[in-house]
Design an enzyme around this catalytic site. Structure first.
Site, PDB file in Angstrom:
ATOM      1  N   ASN A 109      38.060  31.312  31.295  1.00 31.37           N
ATOM      2  CA  ASN A 109      38.712  30.123  31.850  1.00 31.37           C
ATOM      3  C   ASN A 109      39.251  29.221  30.740  1.00 31.37           C
ATOM      4  OD1 ASN A 109      37.886  31.150  34.233  1.00 31.37           O
ATOM      5  ND2 ASN A 109      36.213  29.691  34.551  1.00 31.37           N
ATOM      6  N   HIS A 126      40.451  32.957  26.338  1.00 35.47           N
ATOM      7  CA  HIS A 126      41.857  32.686  26.664  1.00 35.47           C
ATOM      8  C   HIS A 126      42.321  31.299  26.235  1.00 35.47           C
ATOM      9  CE1 HIS A 126      41.559  36.049  29.921  1.00 35.47           C
ATOM     10  NE2 HIS A 126      41.647  36.514  28.707  1.00 35.47           N
ATOM     11  N   CYS A 156      52.199  19.546   9.561  1.00 34.93           N
ATOM     12  CA  CYS A 156      53.490  20.021   9.039  1.00 34.93           C
ATOM     13  C   CYS A 156      54.685  19.494   9.829  1.00 34.93           C
ATOM     14  CB  CYS A 156      53.506  21.555   8.985  1.00 34.93           C
ATOM     15  SG  CYS A 156      53.731  22.316  10.603  1.00 34.93           S
ATOM     16  N   GLY A 193      31.781  35.421  38.587  1.00 40.14           N
ATOM     17  CA  GLY A 193      33.082  34.980  39.072  1.00 40.14           C
ATOM     18  C   GLY A 193      34.274  35.551  38.348  1.00 40.14           C
ATOM     19  N   THR A 194      34.177  36.825  37.981  1.00 36.39           N
ATOM     20  CA  THR A 194      35.365  37.442  37.396  1.00 36.39           C
ATOM     21  C   THR A 194      35.671  38.726  38.151  1.00 36.39           C
ATOM     22  OG1 THR A 194      36.366  38.435  35.436  1.00 36.39           O
ATOM     23  CG2 THR A 194      33.972  38.451  35.512  1.00 36.39           C
ATOM     24  N   SER A 195      36.968  38.968  38.375  1.00 37.88           N
ATOM     25  CA  SER A 195      37.346  40.178  39.090  1.00 37.88           C
ATOM     26  C   SER A 195      37.209  41.394  38.180  1.00 37.88           C
ATOM     27  CB  SER A 195      38.779  40.056  39.605  1.00 37.88           C
ATOM     28  OG  SER A 195      39.652  39.850  38.525  1.00 37.88           O
TER      29      SER A 195
HETATM   30  N1  NAD Z   1      39.690  28.080  35.895  1.00 38.17           N
HETATM   31  C1  NAD Z   1      40.550  28.658  35.054  1.00 38.17           C
HETATM   32  O1  NAD Z   1      40.639  28.313  33.886  1.00 38.17           O
HETATM   33  C2  NAD Z   1      41.371  29.821  35.583  1.00 38.17           C
HETATM   34  C3  NAD Z   1      41.797  29.829  36.914  1.00 38.17           C
HETATM   35  C4  NAD Z   1      42.590  30.927  37.354  1.00 38.17           C
HETATM   36  C5  NAD Z   1      42.917  31.964  36.477  1.00 38.17           C
HETATM   37  N2  NAD Z   1      42.489  31.921  35.189  1.00 38.17           N
HETATM   38  C6  NAD Z   1      42.841  33.077  34.321  1.00 38.17           C
HETATM   39  O2  NAD Z   1      43.193  34.164  35.156  1.00 38.17           O
HETATM   40  C7  NAD Z   1      42.646  35.430  34.724  1.00 38.17           C
HETATM   41  C8  NAD Z   1      41.990  36.087  35.928  1.00 38.17           C
HETATM   42  O3  NAD Z   1      40.761  36.724  35.717  1.00 38.17           O
HETATM   43  P1  NAD Z   1      39.400  36.242  36.384  1.00 38.17           P
HETATM   44  O4  NAD Z   1      38.579  37.471  36.555  1.00 38.17           O
HETATM   45  O5  NAD Z   1      38.854  35.100  35.619  1.00 38.17           O
HETATM   46  O6  NAD Z   1      39.796  35.647  37.816  1.00 38.17           O
HETATM   47  P2  NAD Z   1      40.247  36.347  39.164  1.00 38.17           P
HETATM   48  O7  NAD Z   1      40.945  35.287  39.976  1.00 38.17           O
HETATM   49  O8  NAD Z   1      40.931  37.631  38.934  1.00 38.17           O
HETATM   50  O9  NAD Z   1      38.864  36.667  39.886  1.00 38.17           O
HETATM   51  C9  NAD Z   1      38.055  35.646  40.395  1.00 38.17           C
HETATM   52  C10 NAD Z   1      36.766  36.289  40.871  1.00 38.17           C
HETATM   53  O10 NAD Z   1      35.882  35.234  41.264  1.00 38.17           O
HETATM   54  C11 NAD Z   1      35.287  35.577  42.488  1.00 38.17           C
HETATM   55  N3  NAD Z   1      34.908  34.322  43.124  1.00 38.17           N
HETATM   56  C12 NAD Z   1      35.633  33.523  43.956  1.00 38.17           C
HETATM   57  N4  NAD Z   1      34.927  32.447  44.308  1.00 38.17           N
HETATM   58  C13 NAD Z   1      33.730  32.536  43.673  1.00 38.17           C
HETATM   59  C14 NAD Z   1      32.566  31.722  43.617  1.00 38.17           C
HETATM   60  N5  NAD Z   1      32.497  30.577  44.297  1.00 38.17           N
HETATM   61  N6  NAD Z   1      31.514  32.124  42.865  1.00 38.17           N
HETATM   62  C15 NAD Z   1      31.567  33.304  42.175  1.00 38.17           C
HETATM   63  N7  NAD Z   1      32.642  34.114  42.181  1.00 38.17           N
HETATM   64  C16 NAD Z   1      33.706  33.732  42.926  1.00 38.17           C
HETATM   65  C17 NAD Z   1      36.321  36.393  43.228  1.00 38.17           C
HETATM   66  O11 NAD Z   1      35.689  37.236  44.209  1.00 38.17           O
HETATM   67  C18 NAD Z   1      36.938  37.205  42.097  1.00 38.17           C
HETATM   68  O12 NAD Z   1      36.226  38.399  41.862  1.00 38.17           O
HETATM   69  C19 NAD Z   1      41.759  35.094  33.585  1.00 38.17           C
HETATM   70  O13 NAD Z   1      42.398  35.597  32.498  1.00 38.17           O
HETATM   71  C20 NAD Z   1      41.702  33.554  33.488  1.00 38.17           C
HETATM   72  O14 NAD Z   1      41.967  33.139  32.164  1.00 38.17           O
HETATM   73  C21 NAD Z   1      41.729  30.867  34.722  1.00 38.17           C
HETATM   74 ZN    ZN Z   2      51.652  22.596  11.616  1.00 37.88          ZN
END
Ligand code: NAD
Ligand code: ZN
Length: 245
Positions: A109, A126, A156, A193-195
């Protein structure tokens, strides 16, 4: 064993949690969902900004072609995040850092909510929406919530860009190597919470598993990593993680 709405943590996991020396946590967008940040798959990836799809406006190419437009998009997103607060999952994870001999938090995130909950030394794979980076000398500048962001490098004088990994860019190599090293030395690994489809981040739990760690996934849905996990805690991070406290 504690339960919430019929949900329970196994005796084995509880014992491992109590005796673990080295704990590794990988988080993704889902950990921030209960704070009101849309997940990538939950709508974030269909966002369109001024007619440009999310992956076009958030790309390395756009930094070269139209940096002001990239800033406009990130300023807009940062503004939305301003009022959001860490949820109980961020708070619980922040507690864990002082509980184990060795603790590593790695996040995909960019929202800064782990730090806001008190987590220190977060490995940000990221980058962060709360930092800018010089396009020439790479010096980083914090962006404060209630202040205008710096508009040029103080060292700079060249342009700044968001310190975020954009589409078409590689992860910061130091961050990933550091994370991989810690993953290879943990005895308990949480994937929250990551796909788990974005590599190389998704390879971190695999590294931990190969090294013999016990892997626990916290997610309301199954993911490609679920089969590799020793235990699947099916639920929202903000409800499940506080059960460990
Ligand atoms: N908050 C942020 O900074 C943010 C938000 C959106 C996307 N991103 C970026 O998008 C990319 C997507 O990959 P990702 O795997 O992080 O996200 P993703 O959106 O692909 O997956 C999110 C996952 O979280 C699960 N989820 C949803 N609600 C939840 C909860 N309450 N508790 C636990 N799990 C829950 C979903 O089932 C899913 O598997 C990353 O590279 C990230 O940097 C970041
Ligand atoms: Zn600079």
């Amino acid at each position: 064993m504690q339960t919430i709405r019929g949900f329970s943590i196994s005796q084995e996991l509880r014992e491992r949690f109590l005796s673990a020396k080295s704990v590794f946590v990988l988080t993704g967008a889902g950990v921030s969902a209960e704070s009101g940040v849309p997940t990538f798959r939950g709508g974030g990836n269909t966002a369109v900004w001024k007619g440009m799809p999310f992956d076009v406006i958030s790309s390395a190419r756009m930094v070269e072609r139209n940096l002001p437009a990239v800033w406009e998009w990130f300023d807009y997103r940062r503004n939305l995040l301003k009022s959001l607060q860490p949820n109980p999952a961020h708070v619980e994870i922040a507690r864990w850092q002082d509980r184990f001999e060795n603790f590593t938090l790695v996040t995909q995130n960019i929202d800064g909510l782990h730090q806001e909950a008190g987590s220190r030394n977060v490995i940000e794979l990221h980058g962060s929406i709360w930092r800018a980076r010089c396009v020439t000398c790479q010096v980083r500048f914090n962006i404060l919530k209630d202040e205008a962001r710096p508009d040029a490098c103080l060292d700079c004088g060249d342009s700044l860009r968001p310190d975020v990994v954009l589409f078409g860019e590689l992860l910061p190599p130091d961050a990933f190597e550091h994370a991989a090293e810690e993953a290879a030395h943990c005895d308990l690994c949480f994937v929250v919470g990551t796909s788990a489809i974005v590599y190389p981040a998704a390879s971190l739990p695999e590294i931990a598993r190969t090294a013999g760690a016990y892997i626990c996934e916290v997610n309301p849905e199954r993911t490609p990593l679920s089969n590799l996990c020793n235990e699947m805690l099916t639920g929202n991070a903000g409800e499940v993680l506080p059960l460990f406290g």
